[in-house]
Scaffold this active site. Sequence first.
Site, mmCIF file in Angstrom:
data_model
loop_
_atom_site.group_PDB
_atom_site.id
_atom_site.type_symbol
_atom_site.label_atom_id
_atom_site.label_comp_id
_atom_site.label_asym_id
_atom_site.label_seq_id
_atom_site.Cartn_x
_atom_site.Cartn_y
_atom_site.Cartn_z
ATOM 1 N N THR A 1 -18.560 -71.033 -13.012
ATOM 2 C CA THR A 1 -18.463 -69.911 -13.155
ATOM 3 C C THR A 1 -18.059 -68.626 -12.330
ATOM 4 O OG1 THR A 1 -20.148 -69.259 -11.134
ATOM 5 C CG2 THR A 1 -21.070 -69.709 -13.664
ATOM 6 N N GLU B 1 -17.327 -74.939 -16.395
ATOM 7 C CA GLU B 1 -16.063 -75.599 -15.726
ATOM 8 C C GLU B 1 -16.356 -74.146 -14.415
ATOM 9 O OE1 GLU B 1 -16.391 -77.735 -17.476
ATOM 10 O OE2 GLU B 1 -14.715 -78.343 -16.531
ATOM 11 N N SER C 1 -23.785 -75.249 -10.693
ATOM 12 C CA SER C 1 -22.802 -74.477 -9.887
ATOM 13 C C SER C 1 -22.406 -75.566 -8.711
ATOM 14 C CB SER C 1 -22.511 -73.362 -8.772
ATOM 15 O OG SER C 1 -22.952 -72.850 -10.353
HETATM 16 C C1 LIG Z 1 -23.202 -73.094 -24.269
HETATM 17 C C2 LIG Z 1 -22.891 -73.530 -22.340
HETATM 18 C C3 LIG Z 1 -21.754 -75.241 -22.091
HETATM 19 C C4 LIG Z 1 -21.925 -75.651 -21.456
HETATM 20 N N1 LIG Z 1 -21.092 -77.794 -21.659
HETATM 21 C C5 LIG Z 1 -21.308 -77.850 -20.057
HETATM 22 C C6 LIG Z 1 -20.896 -79.124 -20.416
HETATM 23 O O1 LIG Z 1 -19.757 -79.591 -21.432
HETATM 24 N N2 LIG Z 1 -20.440 -80.279 -19.270
HETATM 25 C C7 LIG Z 1 -21.988 -79.919 -18.366
HETATM 26 O O2 LIG Z 1 -21.411 -80.104 -17.301
HETATM 27 N N3 LIG Z 1 -22.147 -78.695 -18.080
HETATM 28 C C8 LIG Z 1 -21.567 -77.703 -19.092
HETATM 29 N N4 LIG Z 1 -22.698 -76.343 -19.153
HETATM 30 C C9 LIG Z 1 -22.851 -76.001 -18.053
HETATM 31 C C10 LIG Z 1 -22.483 -75.202 -17.138
HETATM 32 O O3 LIG Z 1 -21.260 -75.734 -16.229
HETATM 33 C C11 LIG Z 1 -23.219 -74.226 -16.130
HETATM 34 O O4 LIG Z 1 -24.331 -73.042 -16.469
HETATM 35 C C12 LIG Z 1 -22.573 -74.019 -14.643
HETATM 36 O O5 LIG Z 1 -21.990 -74.938 -14.116
HETATM 37 C C13 LIG Z 1 -23.270 -72.403 -13.883
HETATM 38 O O6 LIG Z 1 -24.529 -73.489 -13.512
HETATM 39 P P1 LIG Z 1 -25.894 -73.189 -13.407
HETATM 40 O O7 LIG Z 1 -26.269 -73.004 -15.196
HETATM 41 O O8 LIG Z 1 -27.272 -74.256 -13.294
HETATM 42 O O9 LIG Z 1 -26.076 -72.398 -12.330
HETATM 43 P P2 LIG Z 1 -26.223 -71.878 -11.113
HETATM 44 O O10 LIG Z 1 -25.546 -73.000 -10.906
HETATM 45 O O11 LIG Z 1 -27.688 -71.723 -10.551
HETATM 46 O O12 LIG Z 1 -26.175 -70.003 -11.022
HETATM 47 C C14 LIG Z 1 -26.676 -68.794 -11.289
HETATM 48 C C15 LIG Z 1 -26.013 -68.036 -10.753
HETATM 49 O O13 LIG Z 1 -25.123 -67.916 -9.441
HETATM 50 C C16 LIG Z 1 -23.732 -67.984 -8.731
HETATM 51 N N5 LIG Z 1 -23.953 -68.615 -8.057
HETATM 52 C C17 LIG Z 1 -24.349 -70.248 -7.920
HETATM 53 N N6 LIG Z 1 -23.629 -70.787 -6.692
HETATM 54 C C18 LIG Z 1 -23.340 -69.453 -5.979
HETATM 55 C C19 LIG Z 1 -22.243 -69.051 -4.938
HETATM 56 N N7 LIG Z 1 -22.375 -70.045 -4.027
HETATM 57 N N8 LIG Z 1 -22.475 -67.913 -4.261
HETATM 58 C C20 LIG Z 1 -22.245 -67.240 -5.057
HETATM 59 N N9 LIG Z 1 -22.695 -67.296 -6.660
HETATM 60 C C21 LIG Z 1 -23.012 -68.165 -6.851
HETATM 61 C C22 LIG Z 1 -23.971 -68.550 -10.204
HETATM 62 O O14 LIG Z 1 -22.561 -67.878 -10.782
HETATM 63 C C23 LIG Z 1 -24.729 -68.267 -11.420
HETATM 64 O O15 LIG Z 1 -24.298 -66.085 -11.814
HETATM 65 C C24 LIG Z 1 -22.674 -75.268 -19.927
HETATM 66 C C25 LIG Z 1 -23.219 -74.286 -20.107
HETATM 67 C C26 LIG Z 1 -23.932 -73.659 -21.631
HETATM 68 C C27 LIG Z 1 -24.389 -72.704 -21.416
#
Ligand SMILES: Cc1cc2nc3c(=O)[nH]c(=O)nc-3n(C[C@H](O)[C@H](O)[C@H](O)COP(=O)(O)OP(=O)(O)OC[C@H]3O[C@@H](n4cnc5c(N)ncnc54)[C@H](O)[C@@H]3O)c2cc1C
Length: 399
Positions: free
Chosen positions: A378, A376, A132
């Site tokens: 959460t 894109e 994120s």
């Molecule tokens: C099947 C799949 C396809 C994907 N495709 C792509 C792609 O093509 N290109 C690419 O670059 N990425 C891709 N991603 C990655 C995706 O964009 C990330 O998983 C997403 O941005 C969330 O990041 P994270 O998983 O590290 O979760 P984290 O950022 O660690 O977040 C974990 C949880 O904490 C919450 N959270 C985080 N920060 C805050 C805040 N400040 N306030 C409140 N809540 C918060 C989030 O909403 C989430 O629920 C893909 C992921 C999956 C699972």
Amino acid sequence: MIHPLLPNQLQKTQETMRMAAEFILRPISRKYDKAEHEPPVEMEQLNQAAAAQKKDSEIGDDSVKSMDLGGRNLWAVISLEQMCWGDVGLFLARPGTGLGNAAIMAVGDNEQKAKWGKRWAAMAITEPGAGSDSKNISTTAVLDGDEWVLDGEKIYVTDGDRCDCVVVWATLNKSMGKTAIRSFLVEKGTPGFSVARLEKKLGIRASDTATLIFDNCRIPRENLLGGKEEIETDINAAKKSFGGAMQTFDNTRPMVAGMAIGLGQAALDMTRALLAEEGYEQNYGGSMHHQTAIQSELEMLEAELEAARLLVYKSAWMMDNKMPNSKEASMGKAKAGRIGNKISLKCVEICSMQGFSEDHLLEKFSRDSKILDIFEGTQQIQQLIVARQVLGKSSQDLK
Ligand SMILES: Cc1cc2nc3c(=O)[nH]c(=O)nc-3n(C[C@H](O)[C@H](O)[C@H](O)COP(=O)(O)OP(=O)(O)OC[C@H]3O[C@@H](n4cnc5c(N)ncnc54)[C@H](O)[C@@H]3O)c2cc1C
């Protein structure tokens, strides 16, 4: 259903794409849900259907003349909404354009758009230490003569294996924070660029999700999208520079939201069909007092889906008409992602055994829907962005 608010050309697009979704994607939906990582060969037919629609895609290009018409972005949202009514995973797996293409169109210059706009481009932002919080990326780009040298690891890249090229976010100088982040176009086959592994997933199994490694990967200088090599120290210029990279999301969020709407509609349509087989018919004209609990629940879901749809169309239309749309893009993504999840799970619940069984696609829709509320940005991140905009707070004020 053809949407009455859309201009004729877009209604035609909607109709053609729905037919492709129904007759090309649906029949192979389960096959590629089971055969994860197997390239769907039948998708070539879909390319031909897309080519037949080429004319429609050119209606607005980047220079919409009439405020009544949508341009490339609204056309894309409508097309992929229909495709994702068919199957989200297969839509993402089709040989054609990916999320990286929306990034090229958002930040590339005219030459770059012409060169790479129609190649299949994945988008690589996420890293093991940056999800994120995308401004925290560690992949580096260093200028060496007339080449950029990229080093780093990108994870969870949709289409990362099957695409032709990847838009990679990297930092020119990590100590300078978000102002030093740029996006680069890396072609498949470039030495130093490799696919390390593919993920096994809950949903969208027809699409590949890859870990990419950039190890001393050298690309031409002109592959920096938008061409901005210098890092601004002036705070206003710096904000503008990162804003340029973030503009990618204003473009891609309406697309992902459109996918969620297509999927939500698919779940509702399938639920109605299954209920009709059991003798339950929706009575739209009647009084609420004569509705069953299921009927009123379905009507509520339909109303929420339509609200999301209109919001998403608006955010794409604003982009086409060169209006700032960050707030609307995030509102639409939050609403559509949330309602897509809610509808698909409710439909499983309403149809219970049939909803849970692999005899039908409802259980698959509920699995596929979750990612649309994650990638894109959460649900929580979209709400944060909307809150900042509505309250006039910066990312420093509201984290
Ligand atoms: C099947 C799949 C396809 C994907 N495709 C792509 C792609 O093509 N290109 C690419 O670059 N990425 C891709 N991603 C990655 C995706 O964009 C990330 O998983 C997403 O941005 C969330 O990041 P994270 O998983 O590290 O979760 P984290 O950022 O660690 O977040 C974990 C949880 O904490 C919450 N959270 C985080 N920060 C805050 C805040 N400040 N306030 C409140 N809540 C918060 C989030 O909403 C989430 O629920 C893909 C992921 C999956 C699972």
